[in-house]
Design a protein around this motif. Structure first.
Motif, PDB file in Angstrom:
ATOM      1  N   ALA A  76       2.972 -13.291  -2.047  1.00 38.73           N
ATOM      2  CA  ALA A  76       3.909 -13.199  -3.169  1.00 38.73           C
ATOM      3  C   ALA A  76       3.374 -12.305  -4.289  1.00 38.73           C
ATOM      4  O   ALA A  76       4.142 -11.807  -5.103  1.00 38.73           O
ATOM      5  CB  ALA A  76       4.217 -14.589  -3.717  1.00 38.73           C
ATOM      6  N   THR A  77       2.070 -12.061  -4.310  1.00 41.84           N
ATOM      7  CA  THR A  77       1.476 -11.222  -5.361  1.00 41.84           C
ATOM      8  C   THR A  77       1.299  -9.770  -4.925  1.00 41.84           C
ATOM      9  O   THR A  77       0.832  -8.952  -5.713  1.00 41.84           O
ATOM     10  CB  THR A  77       0.095 -11.760  -5.792  1.00 41.84           C
ATOM     11  OG1 THR A  77      -0.829 -11.620  -4.703  1.00 41.84           O
ATOM     12  CG2 THR A  77       0.180 -13.209  -6.222  1.00 41.84           C
ATOM     13  N   LEU A  78       1.664  -9.451  -3.679  1.00 43.98           N
ATOM     14  CA  LEU A  78       1.420  -8.108  -3.147  1.00 43.98           C
ATOM     15  C   LEU A  78       2.716  -7.364  -2.842  1.00 43.98           C
ATOM     16  O   LEU A  78       3.681  -7.948  -2.357  1.00 43.98           O
ATOM     17  CB  LEU A  78       0.584  -8.190  -1.862  1.00 43.98           C
ATOM     18  CG  LEU A  78      -0.805  -8.806  -1.982  1.00 43.98           C
ATOM     19  CD1 LEU A  78      -1.454  -8.907  -0.607  1.00 43.98           C
ATOM     20  CD2 LEU A  78      -1.669  -7.999  -2.926  1.00 43.98           C
ATOM     21  N   THR A  79       2.693  -6.059  -3.083  1.00 36.80           N
ATOM     22  CA  THR A  79       3.778  -5.164  -2.699  1.00 36.80           C
ATOM     23  C   THR A  79       3.197  -4.152  -1.720  1.00 36.80           C
ATOM     24  O   THR A  79       2.188  -3.498  -2.019  1.00 36.80           O
ATOM     25  CB  THR A  79       4.337  -4.418  -3.931  1.00 36.80           C
ATOM     26  OG1 THR A  79       4.806  -5.381  -4.875  1.00 36.80           O
ATOM     27  CG2 THR A  79       5.466  -3.484  -3.539  1.00 36.80           C
ATOM     28  N   TYR A  80       3.806  -4.040  -0.557  1.00 40.88           N
ATOM     29  CA  TYR A  80       3.317  -3.110   0.458  1.00 40.88           C
ATOM     30  C   TYR A  80       3.628  -1.681   0.023  1.00 40.88           C
ATOM     31  O   TYR A  80       4.764  -1.338  -0.279  1.00 40.88           O
ATOM     32  CB  TYR A  80       3.980  -3.409   1.800  1.00 40.88           C
ATOM     33  CG  TYR A  80       3.504  -2.533   2.928  1.00 40.88           C
ATOM     34  CD1 TYR A  80       2.152  -2.438   3.245  1.00 40.88           C
ATOM     35  CD2 TYR A  80       4.404  -1.812   3.701  1.00 40.88           C
ATOM     36  CE1 TYR A  80       1.715  -1.647   4.285  1.00 40.88           C
ATOM     37  CE2 TYR A  80       3.974  -1.025   4.759  1.00 40.88           C
ATOM     38  CZ  TYR A  80       2.630  -0.945   5.045  1.00 40.88           C
ATOM     39  OH  TYR A  80       2.198  -0.150   6.083  1.00 40.88           O
ATOM     40  N   MET A  81       2.592  -0.840  -0.043  1.00 44.28           N
ATOM     41  CA  MET A  81       2.731   0.546  -0.483  1.00 44.28           C
ATOM     42  C   MET A  81       2.796   1.517   0.696  1.00 44.28           C
ATOM     43  O   MET A  81       3.266   2.631   0.553  1.00 44.28           O
ATOM     44  CB  MET A  81       1.568   0.929  -1.396  1.00 44.28           C
ATOM     45  CG  MET A  81       1.426   0.033  -2.623  1.00 44.28           C
ATOM     46  SD  MET A  81       2.878   0.020  -3.666  1.00 44.28           S
ATOM     47  CE  MET A  81       2.852   1.672  -4.278  1.00 44.28           C
ATOM     48  N   GLY A  82       2.267   1.106   1.837  1.00 43.13           N
ATOM     49  CA  GLY A  82       2.274   1.953   3.015  1.00 43.13           C
ATOM     50  C   GLY A  82       0.990   1.785   3.798  1.00 43.13           C
ATOM     51  O   GLY A  82       0.012   1.210   3.321  1.00 43.13           O
ATOM     52  N   GLY A  83       1.019   2.299   5.005  1.00 43.90           N
ATOM     53  CA  GLY A  83      -0.158   2.199   5.846  1.00 43.90           C
ATOM     54  C   GLY A  83      -0.026   3.113   7.053  1.00 43.90           C
ATOM     55  O   GLY A  83       1.062   3.601   7.370  1.00 43.90           O
ATOM     56  N   LEU A  84      -1.153   3.342   7.700  1.00 46.29           N
ATOM     57  CA  LEU A  84      -1.192   4.221   8.870  1.00 46.29           C
ATOM     58  C   LEU A  84      -2.055   3.594   9.963  1.00 46.29           C
ATOM     59  O   LEU A  84      -3.000   2.855   9.665  1.00 46.29           O
ATOM     60  CB  LEU A  84      -1.787   5.582   8.489  1.00 46.29           C
ATOM     61  CG  LEU A  84      -0.992   6.433   7.499  1.00 46.29           C
ATOM     62  CD1 LEU A  84      -1.842   7.574   6.976  1.00 46.29           C
ATOM     63  CD2 LEU A  84       0.273   6.966   8.159  1.00 46.29           C
ATOM     64  N   ASN A 100      -1.147  -5.114  -6.237  1.00 45.46           N
ATOM     65  CA  ASN A 100      -1.032  -6.501  -6.689  1.00 45.46           C
ATOM     66  C   ASN A 100      -0.252  -6.552  -8.009  1.00 45.46           C
ATOM     67  O   ASN A 100       0.162  -5.520  -8.534  1.00 45.46           O
ATOM     68  CB  ASN A 100      -2.407  -7.181  -6.807  1.00 45.46           C
ATOM     69  CG  ASN A 100      -3.260  -6.656  -7.941  1.00 45.46           C
ATOM     70  OD1 ASN A 100      -2.833  -5.874  -8.787  1.00 45.46           O
ATOM     71  ND2 ASN A 100      -4.510  -7.093  -7.973  1.00 45.46           N
ATOM     72  N   THR A 101      -0.079  -7.739  -8.549  1.00 45.47           N
ATOM     73  CA  THR A 101       0.726  -7.906  -9.764  1.00 45.47           C
ATOM     74  C   THR A 101       0.073  -7.265 -10.987  1.00 45.47           C
ATOM     75  O   THR A 101       0.753  -7.003 -11.982  1.00 45.47           O
ATOM     76  CB  THR A 101       0.980  -9.401 -10.056  1.00 45.47           C
ATOM     77  OG1 THR A 101      -0.270 -10.089 -10.083  1.00 45.47           O
ATOM     78  CG2 THR A 101       1.880 -10.007  -9.001  1.00 45.47           C
ATOM     79  N   GLY A 103      -1.252  -4.305 -10.789  1.00 46.40           N
ATOM     80  CA  GLY A 103      -1.136  -2.868 -10.580  1.00 46.40           C
ATOM     81  C   GLY A 103      -2.310  -2.261  -9.831  1.00 46.40           C
ATOM     82  O   GLY A 103      -2.363  -1.047  -9.635  1.00 46.40           O
ATOM     83  N   ASP A 104      -3.266  -3.087  -9.404  1.00 50.97           N
ATOM     84  CA  ASP A 104      -4.429  -2.591  -8.661  1.00 50.97           C
ATOM     85  C   ASP A 104      -4.068  -2.406  -7.190  1.00 50.97           C
ATOM     86  O   ASP A 104      -3.232  -3.131  -6.643  1.00 50.97           O
ATOM     87  CB  ASP A 104      -5.598  -3.576  -8.780  1.00 50.97           C
ATOM     88  CG  ASP A 104      -6.031  -3.796 -10.216  1.00 50.97           C
ATOM     89  OD1 ASP A 104      -6.074  -2.811 -10.978  1.00 50.97           O
ATOM     90  OD2 ASP A 104      -6.308  -4.958 -10.583  1.00 50.97           O
ATOM     91  N   ILE A 105      -4.734  -1.438  -6.555  1.00 50.10           N
ATOM     92  CA  ILE A 105      -4.495  -1.169  -5.135  1.00 50.10           C
ATOM     93  C   ILE A 105      -5.491  -1.955  -4.289  1.00 50.10           C
ATOM     94  O   ILE A 105      -6.696  -1.836  -4.462  1.00 50.10           O
ATOM     95  CB  ILE A 105      -4.618   0.336  -4.815  1.00 50.10           C
ATOM     96  CG1 ILE A 105      -3.611   1.150  -5.634  1.00 50.10           C
ATOM     97  CG2 ILE A 105      -4.441   0.590  -3.315  1.00 50.10           C
ATOM     98  CD1 ILE A 105      -2.167   0.870  -5.315  1.00 50.10           C
ATOM     99  N   LEU A 106      -4.960  -2.758  -3.369  1.00 49.23           N
ATOM    100  CA  LEU A 106      -5.745  -3.512  -2.408  1.00 49.23           C
ATOM    101  C   LEU A 106      -5.663  -2.757  -1.089  1.00 49.23           C
ATOM    102  O   LEU A 106      -4.570  -2.427  -0.632  1.00 49.23           O
ATOM    103  CB  LEU A 106      -5.181  -4.921  -2.245  1.00 49.23           C
ATOM    104  CG  LEU A 106      -5.790  -5.744  -1.120  1.00 49.23           C
ATOM    105  CD1 LEU A 106      -7.147  -6.283  -1.559  1.00 49.23           C
ATOM    106  CD2 LEU A 106      -4.868  -6.888  -0.736  1.00 49.23           C
TER     107      LEU A 106
END
Length: 186
Positions: A76-84, A100-101, A103-106
């Motif tokens: 619920a705290t993550l937004t998928y940005m993309g992947g390969l 994450n909420t 704005g950091d990239i995991l």
């Protein structure tokens, strides 16, 4: 003589009064000590009972979350940005990016079907041996990389040895399955 007798009588009376006061003081001190001991014992016992009740309430009210509940909370705290994922049969590298909420990239990196690195990595601009620009993802001593082509469905991934491989878009469901595999609840 009457004066002497009166003085002796007064002295005896004073001495008797002093002795009586001293005994009364000792008795009062003993009674006070007993009361203090009873009160302290009662307070200690009551405090123990209260602490026991609090522990029972916390145990009853706050059960440990299951792995599935923990995963849902993290998801619920993550937004998928993309992947390969690498399309080469000699490489099974997958890289997924989430925001994450805060704005950091995991970044989550998987090899051989198992997550080998995940977290907030350091990113740098880099180039492959043939001059292709990519984003280097640094986890301590391990470095991986990725770049998306203009269509955002293809690109390349770079393994920890620096070898680059053509890659295709990683499905969001597969990316979240990588995140799920990092959740451990004991």
């Amino acid at each position: 003589m009457k004066k002497k007798l009166l003085a002796v009588l007064i002295g005896v009376m004073c001495l008797g009064a002093a002795v009586a006061c001293n005994q009364a003081g000792e008795e009062a001190a003993e009674e006070t000590a007993e009361v203090v001991e009873e009160v302290a014992g009662g307070v200690t016992e009551e405090a123990g009972e209260v602490a026991e009740e609090v522990v029972e309430e916390v145990t009853e009210d706050e059960e440990m979350p299951t792995a599935e509940e923990e995963y849902e909370a993290v998801k619920a705290t993550l937004t998928y940005m993309g992947g390969l994922y690498a399309v080469d049969e000699n490489c099974d590298l997958q890289i997924a990016l989430f925001r994450n909420t805060d704005g950091d990239i995991l970044t989550v990196v998987s090899e051989g079907g198992a997550v080998v690195e995940y977290g907030f990595a350091t990113n740098e601009d880099a180039e492959t041996e043939d001059g292709t620009a990519y984003t280097k993802v640094i986890f301590g001593e391990n470095e991986y990389g990725y770049t998306f082509d203009e269509d955002l469905t293809t690109g390349l991934v770079v393994d920890k040895d620096g070898a680059s491989y053509k890659a295709n878009e990683l499905d969001e469901e597969e990316a979240f399955a990588m995140v799920k595999s990092t959740i451990v609840v004991e």
